[in-house]
Scaffold this motif. Sequence first.
Motif, PDB file in Angstrom:
ATOM      1  N   GLU A 126       0.848  -1.240  -0.127  1.00  0.00           N
ATOM      2  CA  GLU A 126       0.079  -0.018   0.043  1.00  0.00           C
ATOM      3  C   GLU A 126       1.037   1.206   0.011  1.00  0.00           C
ATOM      4  OE1 GLU A 126      -3.327   2.384  -0.112  1.00  0.00           O
ATOM      5  OE2 GLU A 126      -3.279   0.537  -0.538  1.00  0.00           O
ATOM      6  N   ALA A 127       1.975   1.226   0.907  1.00  0.00           N
ATOM      7  CA  ALA A 127       2.947   2.291   0.797  1.00  0.00           C
ATOM      8  C   ALA A 127       3.477   2.712  -0.533  1.00  0.00           C
ATOM      9  CB  ALA A 127       3.982   2.152   1.918  1.00  0.00           C
ATOM     10  N   ALA A 128       3.984   1.738  -1.253  1.00  0.00           N
ATOM     11  CA  ALA A 128       4.150   1.543  -2.713  1.00  0.00           C
ATOM     12  C   ALA A 128       2.975   2.227  -3.622  1.00  0.00           C
ATOM     13  CB  ALA A 128       4.709   0.238  -3.308  1.00  0.00           C
ATOM     14  N   ARG A 129       2.007   2.055  -3.541  1.00  0.00           N
ATOM     15  CA  ARG A 129       0.863   2.496  -4.323  1.00  0.00           C
ATOM     16  C   ARG A 129       0.833   3.948  -4.100  1.00  0.00           C
ATOM     17  NH1 ARG A 129      -1.451  -2.502  -3.507  1.00  0.00           N
ATOM     18  NH2 ARG A 129      -2.303  -1.965  -1.651  1.00  0.00           N
ATOM     19  N   ARG A 130       0.928   4.243  -2.618  1.00  0.00           N
ATOM     20  CA  ARG A 130       0.755   5.809  -2.479  1.00  0.00           C
ATOM     21  C   ARG A 130       2.019   6.612  -2.481  1.00  0.00           C
ATOM     22  NH1 ARG A 130      -3.136   6.794   2.252  1.00  0.00           N
ATOM     23  NH2 ARG A 130      -4.783   5.138   2.014  1.00  0.00           N
ATOM     24  N   GLY A 131       3.271   6.026  -2.920  1.00  0.00           N
ATOM     25  CA  GLY A 131       4.501   6.707  -2.954  1.00  0.00           C
ATOM     26  C   GLY A 131       4.562   7.304  -1.462  1.00  0.00           C
ATOM     27  N   ALA A 132       4.372   6.365  -0.332  1.00  0.00           N
ATOM     28  CA  ALA A 132       4.628   6.870   0.849  1.00  0.00           C
ATOM     29  C   ALA A 132       5.552   6.138   1.669  1.00  0.00           C
ATOM     30  CB  ALA A 132       3.192   6.722   1.520  1.00  0.00           C
ATOM     31  N   VAL A 152     -16.398   7.432   4.172  1.00  0.00           N
ATOM     32  CA  VAL A 152     -15.879   5.800   3.756  1.00  0.00           C
ATOM     33  C   VAL A 152     -16.130   5.978   2.395  1.00  0.00           C
ATOM     34  CG1 VAL A 152     -17.379   3.755   3.720  1.00  0.00           C
ATOM     35  CG2 VAL A 152     -17.130   5.168   5.802  1.00  0.00           C
ATOM     36  N   ALA A 153     -17.111   6.610   1.513  1.00  0.00           N
ATOM     37  CA  ALA A 153     -17.282   6.632  -0.070  1.00  0.00           C
ATOM     38  C   ALA A 153     -15.918   7.117  -0.648  1.00  0.00           C
ATOM     39  CB  ALA A 153     -18.452   7.395  -0.491  1.00  0.00           C
ATOM     40  N   ARG A 154     -15.312   8.182  -0.021  1.00  0.00           N
ATOM     41  CA  ARG A 154     -14.115   8.849  -0.593  1.00  0.00           C
ATOM     42  C   ARG A 154     -13.025   8.130  -0.622  1.00  0.00           C
ATOM     43  NH1 ARG A 154     -15.373  13.583   2.408  1.00  0.00           N
ATOM     44  NH2 ARG A 154     -13.534  13.085   3.700  1.00  0.00           N
ATOM     45  N   PHE A 155     -12.907   7.481   0.642  1.00  0.00           N
ATOM     46  CA  PHE A 155     -11.762   6.650   1.025  1.00  0.00           C
ATOM     47  C   PHE A 155     -11.658   5.501   0.210  1.00  0.00           C
ATOM     48  CE2 PHE A 155      -9.509   2.657   2.997  1.00  0.00           C
ATOM     49  CZ  PHE A 155      -8.516   3.289   3.471  1.00  0.00           C
ATOM     50  N   ALA A 156     -13.021   4.682  -0.215  1.00  0.00           N
ATOM     51  CA  ALA A 156     -12.938   3.634  -1.000  1.00  0.00           C
ATOM     52  C   ALA A 156     -12.769   3.892  -2.461  1.00  0.00           C
ATOM     53  CB  ALA A 156     -14.506   2.863  -0.857  1.00  0.00           C
ATOM     54  N   ALA A 157     -13.376   4.999  -2.979  1.00  0.00           N
ATOM     55  CA  ALA A 157     -12.908   5.348  -4.392  1.00  0.00           C
ATOM     56  C   ALA A 157     -11.605   5.701  -4.367  1.00  0.00           C
ATOM     57  CB  ALA A 157     -13.699   6.687  -4.642  1.00  0.00           C
ATOM     58  N   GLU A 158     -10.781   6.378  -3.575  1.00  0.00           N
ATOM     59  CA  GLU A 158      -9.279   6.626  -3.838  1.00  0.00           C
ATOM     60  C   GLU A 158      -8.652   5.237  -3.731  1.00  0.00           C
ATOM     61  OE1 GLU A 158      -8.509   9.080  -0.365  1.00  0.00           O
ATOM     62  OE2 GLU A 158      -9.541  10.809  -1.530  1.00  0.00           O
ATOM     63  N   ARG A 182      -8.990   3.550  -6.971  1.00  0.00           N
ATOM     64  CA  ARG A 182      -8.310   3.983  -8.195  1.00  0.00           C
ATOM     65  C   ARG A 182      -6.771   3.787  -7.912  1.00  0.00           C
ATOM     66  NH1 ARG A 182     -10.180   8.632  -6.866  1.00  0.00           N
ATOM     67  NH2 ARG A 182     -11.721   8.682  -8.249  1.00  0.00           N
ATOM     68  N   ARG A 183      -6.317   3.768  -6.877  1.00  0.00           N
ATOM     69  CA  ARG A 183      -4.887   3.415  -6.877  1.00  0.00           C
ATOM     70  C   ARG A 183      -4.609   2.135  -7.255  1.00  0.00           C
ATOM     71  NH1 ARG A 183      -5.375   5.613  -1.349  1.00  0.00           N
ATOM     72  NH2 ARG A 183      -4.463   8.090  -1.410  1.00  0.00           N
ATOM     73  N   ALA A 184      -5.500   0.990  -6.891  1.00  0.00           N
ATOM     74  CA  ALA A 184      -5.137  -0.331  -7.176  1.00  0.00           C
ATOM     75  C   ALA A 184      -5.517  -0.650  -8.406  1.00  0.00           C
ATOM     76  CB  ALA A 184      -6.020  -1.240  -6.185  1.00  0.00           C
ATOM     77  N   GLY A 185      -6.351   0.417  -9.345  1.00  0.00           N
ATOM     78  CA  GLY A 185      -6.740   0.185 -10.404  1.00  0.00           C
ATOM     79  C   GLY A 185      -7.581  -1.184 -10.726  1.00  0.00           C
ATOM     80  N   ARG A 186      -8.687  -1.130  -9.518  1.00  0.00           N
ATOM     81  CA  ARG A 186      -9.834  -2.061  -9.433  1.00  0.00           C
ATOM     82  C   ARG A 186     -11.172  -1.443  -9.558  1.00  0.00           C
ATOM     83  NH1 ARG A 186      -8.627  -7.867  -8.496  1.00  0.00           N
ATOM     84  NH2 ARG A 186      -6.455  -7.869  -7.859  1.00  0.00           N
ATOM     85  N   PRO A 187     -12.192  -2.325 -10.126  1.00  0.00           N
ATOM     86  CA  PRO A 187     -13.361  -1.752 -10.024  1.00  0.00           C
ATOM     87  C   PRO A 187     -13.967  -1.636  -8.679  1.00  0.00           C
ATOM     88  CG  PRO A 187     -13.318  -3.738 -11.448  1.00  0.00           C
ATOM     89  CD  PRO A 187     -12.196  -3.710 -10.555  1.00  0.00           C
TER      90      PRO A 187
END
Length: 302
Positions: free
Chosen positions: A47-53, A184-190, A193-198
């Motif tokens: 997850e850190a890699a996906r975030r660049g964190a 909750v919705a904002r977090f899930a959408a982000e 998007r990061r994971a490239g998943r539906p």
Amino acid sequence: MSVSTTTPTPAPATARPADDTPPAGAVVVGTDGSECALQAVRWATEEAARRGAPLRIVHATRHLPRSGVAGASPPELPRARGITAHAYTVARHTDASVPTSTQGVPGDPVTALVRAAQDADLLVLGIATTGAADEMVLASVAQRVAARSPRPVVVVPRRRPGPGGSRPHVVVLGLGDRGDDEPVARFAAEQARRAGRPLLVVHSRPDAGSDWTADAGAWRERHPDLQLSHQTLPGVTGGRVLAAACPTPLLTLSAGHGGLLYRPLDGLHRWLLRHCTSPMAFVPPVFRRTGLEPRSEIYAVG
């Protein structure tokens, strides 16, 4: 005075944000040396890699004294360093490009992890998730942290089936107050998007309401880049949530609601913590006070 060890690695150039982008906050993961905690370290590193964190590994124990005797090292320090060193090695093997540090903290693990979350963007924990009665000690730590953390908490199960293909992320709305649904919705959408998943949006309220999170058209307008689907789930139970959502790379739901000093997890959340075999994200509600700057937010803690 706390006793800590830190092993930083320099951030690679590819992990640095653009000049006009604020730096990503750290992903914090708690570890106690168990296999389920190491599974959480692997998930947190990815997850850190996906975030660049950056990744911060925290080991907290009541048995690590705050200071030694006559300047001597605390007797539990070698074991604490061994636990964090093992977790650090797991993180490096998972993705060596992620800048990683470790820290040993004396005191109650719940308190230490909640404090660590205050300066992070995400907190990650492991849990056995077998449904057995003897796991309740581990489950209680995850429950208490998820209920008190000022930031989203992802709980990673020991048994982590690998959903293949394009299995969607899943968000369940309507489990708390209406005001809980938007963060909750904002977090899930982000995350999707990061994971490239539906993203599958599960609506559990019998009435749609007026909030944008209950409207499929509003979802498409706000997130045109996401592949979205919607499902209604009347009569919410733990079994129905699992049947609708799992297996999934990530199940997102609210972390409960209440006042600033009390945010309990209800029976559904506790049941899911014991039985869900997919990673779950618990997102706290956000309280805004008038007179603050637009970016100033106060997160519920307890």
